[in-house]
Scaffold this active site. Structure first.
Site, PDB file in Angstrom:
ATOM      1  N   SER A 110      -4.407   2.914  -8.312  1.00  0.00           N
ATOM      2  CA  SER A 110      -5.159   4.171  -8.244  1.00  0.00           C
ATOM      3  C   SER A 110      -6.050   4.257  -9.470  1.00  0.00           C
ATOM      4  CB  SER A 110      -4.195   5.366  -8.248  1.00  0.00           C
ATOM      5  OG  SER A 110      -4.910   6.571  -8.410  1.00  0.00           O
ATOM      6  N   ILE A 115      -9.509   9.964  -1.829  1.00  0.00           N
ATOM      7  CA  ILE A 115      -9.739   9.462  -0.478  1.00  0.00           C
ATOM      8  C   ILE A 115      -9.095  10.441   0.517  1.00  0.00           C
ATOM      9  CG2 ILE A 115      -9.466   7.486   1.082  1.00  0.00           C
ATOM     10  CD1 ILE A 115     -11.019   6.762  -1.507  1.00  0.00           C
ATOM     11  N   TYR A 130       3.400   9.637 -11.178  1.00  0.00           N
ATOM     12  CA  TYR A 130       2.469   8.888 -10.321  1.00  0.00           C
ATOM     13  C   TYR A 130       1.568   7.986 -11.154  1.00  0.00           C
ATOM     14  CZ  TYR A 130      -1.178   8.066  -6.808  1.00  0.00           C
ATOM     15  OH  TYR A 130      -2.081   7.479  -5.941  1.00  0.00           O
ATOM     16  N   LYS A 184       1.288   3.854 -11.297  1.00  0.00           N
ATOM     17  CA  LYS A 184       0.060   3.166 -10.897  1.00  0.00           C
ATOM     18  C   LYS A 184      -0.499   2.311 -12.041  1.00  0.00           C
ATOM     19  CE  LYS A 184      -0.150   4.530  -6.594  1.00  0.00           C
ATOM     20  NZ  LYS A 184      -0.050   3.576  -5.482  1.00  0.00           N
ATOM     21  N   ASN A 223       0.796  -1.234   0.000  1.00  0.00           N
ATOM     22  CA  ASN A 223       0.000   0.000   0.000  1.00  0.00           C
ATOM     23  C   ASN A 223       0.829   1.284   0.000  1.00  0.00           C
ATOM     24  OD1 ASN A 223      -2.451   1.768   0.884  1.00  0.00           O
ATOM     25  ND2 ASN A 223      -0.926   2.011   2.511  1.00  0.00           N
TER      26      ASN A 223
HETATM   27  N1  LIG Z   1      -5.504   9.331  -0.936  1.00  0.00           N
HETATM   28  C1  LIG Z   1      -5.939   9.124  -2.154  1.00  0.00           C
HETATM   29  O1  LIG Z   1      -6.802   9.853  -2.654  1.00  0.00           O
HETATM   30  C2  LIG Z   1      -5.406   7.951  -2.960  1.00  0.00           C
HETATM   31  C3  LIG Z   1      -6.034   7.666  -4.178  1.00  0.00           C
HETATM   32  C4  LIG Z   1      -5.572   6.594  -4.929  1.00  0.00           C
HETATM   33  C5  LIG Z   1      -4.512   5.827  -4.470  1.00  0.00           C
HETATM   34  N2  LIG Z   1      -3.917   6.144  -3.291  1.00  0.00           N
HETATM   35  C6  LIG Z   1      -2.805   5.301  -2.865  1.00  0.00           C
HETATM   36  O2  LIG Z   1      -3.054   4.806  -1.570  1.00  0.00           O
HETATM   37  C7  LIG Z   1      -1.814   4.501  -0.934  1.00  0.00           C
HETATM   38  C8  LIG Z   1      -1.798   5.129   0.447  1.00  0.00           C
HETATM   39  O3  LIG Z   1      -1.872   6.543   0.281  1.00  0.00           O
HETATM   40  P1  LIG Z   1      -2.460   7.537   1.392  1.00  0.00           P
HETATM   41  O4  LIG Z   1      -3.412   8.425   0.696  1.00  0.00           O
HETATM   42  O5  LIG Z   1      -2.873   6.781   2.598  1.00  0.00           O
HETATM   43  O6  LIG Z   1      -1.163   8.417   1.658  1.00  0.00           O
HETATM   44  P2  LIG Z   1      -0.319   8.680   2.992  1.00  0.00           P
HETATM   45  O7  LIG Z   1       0.717   9.659   2.571  1.00  0.00           O
HETATM   46  O8  LIG Z   1      -1.225   9.002   4.117  1.00  0.00           O
HETATM   47  O9  LIG Z   1       0.325   7.249   3.276  1.00  0.00           O
HETATM   48  C9  LIG Z   1       1.402   6.743   2.550  1.00  0.00           C
HETATM   49  C10 LIG Z   1       2.332   6.052   3.510  1.00  0.00           C
HETATM   50  O10 LIG Z   1       3.411   5.471   2.766  1.00  0.00           O
HETATM   51  C11 LIG Z   1       4.595   5.677   3.509  1.00  0.00           C
HETATM   52  N3  LIG Z   1       5.770   5.638   2.655  1.00  0.00           N
HETATM   53  C12 LIG Z   1       6.161   6.574   1.737  1.00  0.00           C
HETATM   54  N4  LIG Z   1       7.357   6.230   1.225  1.00  0.00           N
HETATM   55  C13 LIG Z   1       7.716   5.058   1.808  1.00  0.00           C
HETATM   56  C14 LIG Z   1       8.857   4.219   1.705  1.00  0.00           C
HETATM   57  N5  LIG Z   1       9.891   4.544   0.897  1.00  0.00           N
HETATM   58  N6  LIG Z   1       8.915   3.091   2.458  1.00  0.00           N
HETATM   59  C15 LIG Z   1       7.884   2.771   3.288  1.00  0.00           C
HETATM   60  N7  LIG Z   1       6.794   3.548   3.448  1.00  0.00           N
HETATM   61  C16 LIG Z   1       6.715   4.678   2.707  1.00  0.00           C
HETATM   62  C17 LIG Z   1       4.419   7.058   4.135  1.00  0.00           C
HETATM   63  O11 LIG Z   1       5.296   7.253   5.243  1.00  0.00           O
HETATM   64  C18 LIG Z   1       2.960   7.048   4.506  1.00  0.00           C
HETATM   65  O12 LIG Z   1       2.756   6.610   5.839  1.00  0.00           O
HETATM   66  C19 LIG Z   1      -0.719   5.023  -1.872  1.00  0.00           C
HETATM   67  O13 LIG Z   1      -0.205   3.956  -2.629  1.00  0.00           O
HETATM   68  C20 LIG Z   1      -1.471   5.989  -2.747  1.00  0.00           C
HETATM   69  O14 LIG Z   1      -0.851   6.164  -3.991  1.00  0.00           O
HETATM   70  C21 LIG Z   1      -4.340   7.180  -2.532  1.00  0.00           C
END
Ligand SMILES: NC(=O)c1ccc[n+]([C@@H]2O[C@H](COP(=O)([O-])OP(=O)(O)OC[C@H]3O[C@@H](n4cnc5c(N)ncnc54)[C@H](O)[C@@H]3O)[C@@H](O)[C@H]2O)c1
Length: 251
Positions: free
Chosen positions: A142, A188, A155, A159, A90
């Site tokens: 995504s 989200i 990005y 994805k 994730n």
């Molecule tokens: N929030 C949205 O709208 C959305 C939409 C589509 C997809 N996503 C995907 O959902 C996933 C989670 O995103 P989120 O919105 O919770 O973001 P977030 O920034 O809250 O969480 C991402 C987490 O990944 C960790 N991370 C980053 N680089 C890292 C590394 N090198 N090693 C280990 N951990 C690492 C961060 O410390 C963070 O805790 C991601 O893959 C993101 O692309 C999010």
């Protein structure tokens, strides 16, 4: 009946918005959750919260953009817990920009965190799953990997690759009863999204108006989908890319 009683689940990015919700949900349903994040403090806080609520969790700090920490994470889990039933890939980052605006580092780091991590973690975990007679992998892709939004070429491309990686892995390891699926969230409400909204000079309410459902999604809603895909209820789902968007079309 708890769906994940006796199972060990690894969640990367477990300290973040969606990852912490997934960690809580899997733990609520009985899994022992390994909450992993490059931000060890955030992972520790999520694991501590789960334990304080009566669940089972440990935190492991790991930068999964590098090969060795990926193999190290899986080896540590297997050494300590003796099994890995569920791997939720994730963790992710979102470096904004078009081709000319991005730096080389933005491009390469996006691939390292969003895609290479899955390559290494799956290479480390799948041999254990094969030996155990099966397993489950859920990748966070995504909606933008399927229908690109403007100005996020790194990005979106990572994805799209996660989606292709998911389908390829599913085809290759389905005969070993390893189910691989991906969730494709729209907007989200998480720290990642808040940062993007702020940069664009918009508000969460503005964003909600663009979603036919009338609001953006909640991390817990993605976690519920991940839990379904990880459960035996999704026993015939393998190679699926499941969108969770509130019917939003990418604008
Ligand atoms: N929030 C949205 O709208 C959305 C939409 C589509 C997809 N996503 C995907 O959902 C996933 C989670 O995103 P989120 O919105 O919770 O973001 P977030 O920034 O809250 O969480 C991402 C987490 O990944 C960790 N991370 C980053 N680089 C890292 C590394 N090198 N090693 C280990 N951990 C690492 C961060 O410390 C963070 O805790 C991601 O893959 C993101 O692309 C999010």
């Amino acid at each position: 009946m708890k769906r994940f009683e006796g199972k060990v689940a690894v969640v990367t990015g477990g300290g973040g918005g969606i990852g912490s919700a997934i960690s809580r949900r899997l733990a609520d349903e009985g899994a022992l959750v390994v909450v992993s994040d490059v931000n060890g403090e955030a992972a520790g806080a999520v694991a501590a919260e789960i334990v304080s609520q009566g669940g089972s969790a440990i935190a492991v700090a790991a930068d999964i953009s590098q090969r060795e920490p990926c193999f190290g994470l899986i080896a540590e889990v297997f050494d300590q817990k003796g099994r890995i039933d569920i791997l939720v890939n994730n963790a992710g980052i979102n470096r904004r920009g078009n081709l000319l605006a991005l730096t080389d580092d933005d491009w390469h780091t996006s691939f390292a965190v969003n895609l290479d991590s899955m390559f290494y973690l799956c290479r480390a975990a799948i041999p254990h799953m094969i030996e155990a007679g099966g397993g489950v992998i859920v990748n966070t892709a995504s909606q933008w990997g399927l229908y690109p939004a403007p100005n996020h070429i790194a990005y979106n491309t990572t994805k799209a690759a996660v989606a292709a990686f998911t389908q390829n892995l599913a085809r290759d390891y389905a005969p070993h009863k390893i189910r691989v699926n991906a969730v494709c969230p729209g907007e989200i409400h998480t720290p990642m999204l808040e940062a993007g909204v702020k940069r664009a000079g918009r508000t969460i309410a503005d964003l909600g108006k663009l979603v036919p459902f009338g609001r953006i999604g909640r991390p817990e809603e993605v976690a519920a989908l991940v839990a379904f895909l990880a459960s035996d209820e999704a026993a015939f789902m393998c190679g699926s890319l499941v969108e969770i968007t509130g019917a939003q079309a990418v604008a």
